[in-house]
Design a protein around this motif. Structure first.
Motif, mmCIF file in Angstrom:
data_model
loop_
_atom_site.group_PDB
_atom_site.id
_atom_site.type_symbol
_atom_site.label_atom_id
_atom_site.label_comp_id
_atom_site.label_asym_id
_atom_site.label_seq_id
_atom_site.Cartn_x
_atom_site.Cartn_y
_atom_site.Cartn_z
ATOM 1 N N UNK A 4 0.820 -1.207 0.000
ATOM 2 C CA UNK A 4 0.000 0.000 0.000
ATOM 3 C C UNK A 4 0.852 1.254 0.000
ATOM 4 N N UNK A 5 1.932 1.248 0.771
ATOM 5 C CA UNK A 5 2.847 2.383 0.762
ATOM 6 C C UNK A 5 3.508 2.577 -0.585
ATOM 7 N N UNK A 6 3.863 1.480 -1.235
ATOM 8 C CA UNK A 6 4.457 1.554 -2.573
ATOM 9 C C UNK A 6 3.468 2.151 -3.575
ATOM 10 N N UNK A 7 2.216 1.685 -3.529
ATOM 11 C CA UNK A 7 1.209 2.226 -4.443
ATOM 12 C C UNK A 7 0.947 3.706 -4.173
ATOM 13 N N UNK A 8 0.946 4.089 -2.902
ATOM 14 C CA UNK A 8 0.753 5.489 -2.555
ATOM 15 C C UNK A 8 1.906 6.334 -3.072
ATOM 16 N N UNK A 9 3.119 5.843 -2.921
ATOM 17 C CA UNK A 9 4.296 6.553 -3.430
ATOM 18 C C UNK A 9 4.221 6.712 -4.949
ATOM 19 N N UNK A 10 3.851 5.638 -5.648
ATOM 20 C CA UNK A 10 3.751 5.708 -7.104
ATOM 21 C C UNK A 10 2.652 6.675 -7.535
#
Length: 57
Positions: free
Chosen positions: A38-44
């Motif tokens: 989820x953090x990765x998707x938010x960053x992207x």
């Protein structure tokens, strides 16, 4: 015959205990990996939003 039934019940109990322990540990790993993903998707999503603003100017 009695000891066969006791053996099958004991074997099933041990198998369920092992499966329960595995699921307990795998659930923790699943939660941590979901948070990281989820953090990765938010960053992207945030980083791709900045590039779209630059392209529009």
């Amino acid at each position: 015959m009695f000891w066969k039934i006791v053996g099958v019940v004991a074997l099933a109990w041990v198998a369920l205990a092992l499966i329960g322990a595995l699921f307990e540990h795998l659930f923790g790993i699943l939660v941590v990996s979901a948070i990281i993903f989820g953090g990765y998707l938010l960053y992207k999503a945030i980083s791709s939003g900045k590039h779209d603003d630059i392209m529009k100017v």
